[in-house]
Design an enzyme around this catalytic site. Structure first.
Site, PDB file in Angstrom:
ATOM      1  N   HIS A  23      -0.359   4.652  -5.516  1.00 57.44           N
ATOM      2  CA  HIS A  23      -0.072   4.937  -3.620  1.00 57.44           C
ATOM      3  C   HIS A  23       0.427   6.294  -3.633  1.00 57.44           C
ATOM      4  O   HIS A  23       1.038   7.273  -3.902  1.00 57.44           O
ATOM      5  CB  HIS A  23       1.181   3.913  -4.296  1.00 57.44           C
ATOM      6  CG  HIS A  23       1.714   3.813  -1.848  1.00 57.44           C
ATOM      7  ND1 HIS A  23       2.375   4.319  -1.674  1.00 57.44           N
ATOM      8  CD2 HIS A  23       1.520   2.489  -1.722  1.00 57.44           C
ATOM      9  CE1 HIS A  23       1.739   3.859  -0.109  1.00 57.44           C
ATOM     10  NE2 HIS A  23       1.818   2.417   0.076  1.00 57.44           N
TER      11      HIS A  23
ATOM     12  N   GLU B 243      -6.127   2.481   0.975  1.00 54.29           N
ATOM     13  CA  GLU B 243      -5.341   2.767   2.008  1.00 54.29           C
ATOM     14  C   GLU B 243      -5.083   4.220   2.364  1.00 54.29           C
ATOM     15  O   GLU B 243      -4.837   5.396   2.065  1.00 54.29           O
ATOM     16  CB  GLU B 243      -3.338   2.522   2.082  1.00 54.29           C
ATOM     17  CG  GLU B 243      -3.565   1.004   0.766  1.00 54.29           C
ATOM     18  CD  GLU B 243      -1.934   0.956   0.807  1.00 54.29           C
ATOM     19  OE1 GLU B 243      -1.268  -0.405   0.978  1.00 54.29           O
ATOM     20  OE2 GLU B 243      -1.165   1.937   0.719  1.00 54.29           O
TER      21      GLU B 243
ATOM     22  N   GLY C 160       2.659   2.787   6.804  1.00 52.03           N
ATOM     23  CA  GLY C 160       4.360   2.968   7.264  1.00 52.03           C
ATOM     24  C   GLY C 160       4.729   2.772   7.966  1.00 52.03           C
ATOM     25  O   GLY C 160       4.202   3.082   9.877  1.00 52.03           O
TER      26      GLY C 160
ATOM     27  N   SER D  10      -0.433  -0.156   7.672  1.00 54.18           N
ATOM     28  CA  SER D  10      -0.239  -1.087   9.485  1.00 54.18           C
ATOM     29  C   SER D  10      -0.934  -2.839   9.006  1.00 54.18           C
ATOM     30  O   SER D  10      -1.531  -3.322  10.384  1.00 54.18           O
ATOM     31  CB  SER D  10      -0.076  -0.718  10.392  1.00 54.18           C
ATOM     32  OG  SER D  10      -0.003   0.928  10.101  1.00 54.18           O
TER      33      SER D  10
HETATM   34  C1  PEP Z   1       1.355   0.803   2.026  1.00 55.36           C
HETATM   35  O1  PEP Z   1       2.648   1.146   1.959  1.00 55.36           O
HETATM   36  O2  PEP Z   1       1.227   0.795   1.122  1.00 55.36           O
HETATM   37  C2  PEP Z   1       1.887  -0.094   2.797  1.00 55.36           C
HETATM   38  C3  PEP Z   1      -0.046  -0.623   2.648  1.00 55.36           C
HETATM   39  O3  PEP Z   1       2.114  -0.443   4.073  1.00 55.36           O
HETATM   40  P1  PEP Z   1       2.863  -0.784   5.615  1.00 55.36           P
HETATM   41  O4  PEP Z   1       1.406  -2.057   5.370  1.00 55.36           O
HETATM   42  O5  PEP Z   1       3.944  -1.429   5.873  1.00 55.36           O
HETATM   43  O6  PEP Z   1       2.090   0.826   6.263  1.00 55.36           O
END
Ligand code: PEP
Length: 256
Positions: free
Chosen positions: A97, A169, A175, A212
């Protein structure tokens, strides 16, 4: 047989064991989850891993950890091995991650070692790749994610490489303050990730999108041909959020 569409959430460093139990109880009570055309998953913190795995054992929801160590055992104070993750009843493990890359110095080589450890322990690795805000451009991003994905699968025989799930991602999309990738942008990069590892895996890998995801963009993302699943953070930290997304996405991916 068509591959399932994936939908799941990682809780990061959130939830006590009782909060985790309450989350699981809500999922267990949702009897329609079992028949949705989705492979659901939940990644709790280590402290709740065994209890969540036990609570969801009779459901089709997969449970996984958010990290593991690369060694089998030994003098690694504070670390958790892939075997210990499997011993908790988990079948998945998230690796690489962007928060681990940024805050814990995880390199592509180290993530590759963790992928090997996870596979040896019988776990399915879910490896996150994604470009930074500075690389936010279709060409630059494609180079970064291709490197990250190829390094994650380096040294694996194709049969093992094919067991690895990837999650695209983009760092700028994750985040608080993150801006979701447009479906078209995510689709383009996901296609380039698939092309980049085709020779290593011997087949097109499963690539999820994360960053998100929310009720306003989940359907459009899920409909993109190169998006094989959604990896959700904040929008699924409450069970009602995961349930709502699951029902919404299931309705559009049926027959995809
Ligand atoms: C993540 O941190 O892997 C993630 C997908 O977070 P968010 O959906 O809150 O952006």
């Amino acid at each position: 047989m068509a591959r399932p569409f994936w939908l799941g959430t990682g809780w990061k460093m959130n939830k006590t064991r009782s909060e985790a139990a309450a989350y699981c109880a809500t999922l267990e009570a949702a009897s329609d989850l079992a028949v949705l055309p989705l492979q659901l998953f939940v990644l709790p913190p280590f402290t709740a891993l065994a209890e969540v795995a036990a609570a969801l054992a009779d459901t089709p929801i997969m449970v996984g950890a958010q990290n593991c160590h690369w060694a089998e055992a030994g003098a690694w104070t504070g670390e958790i091995s892939a075997g210990q993750v499997a011993d908790c009843g988990a079948t998945l493990v998230e690796l690489g991650h962007s928060e681990r890359r940024a805050h814990f110095g995880e390199t592509d080589a180290l993530i590759n070692a963790k992928v090997k450890a996870a596979l040896s322990a019988g776990l399915t690795p879910l490896v996150c790749v994604g470009e930074t805000a500075e690389e936010r451009d279709l060409d630059a991003a494609a180079v970064t994610v291709a490197r990250q994905a190829r390094m994650a699968l380096s040294g694996l025989v194709p049969a093992d490489a094919a067991r690895v799930l990837l999650a695209y991602e983009p760092v700028w999309a994750i985040g608080d303050g993150g801006e979701p990738a447009t479906p078209a942008y995510a689709n383009a990069i996901q296609g380039s990730i698939k092309n980049a590892v085709l020779d290593l895996a011997g087949q097109s890998p499963t690539v999820l999108y994360g960053g998100s995801v929310n009720p306003g963009n989940a359907e459009a993302l899920a409909l993109e041909p190169e998006i094989d699943g959604l990896f959700v953070g904040r929008a699924a930290w409450q069970p009602a959020g995961l349930l709502a997304l699951a029902r919404q996405v299931a309705a559009v991916v049926e027959g995809k």
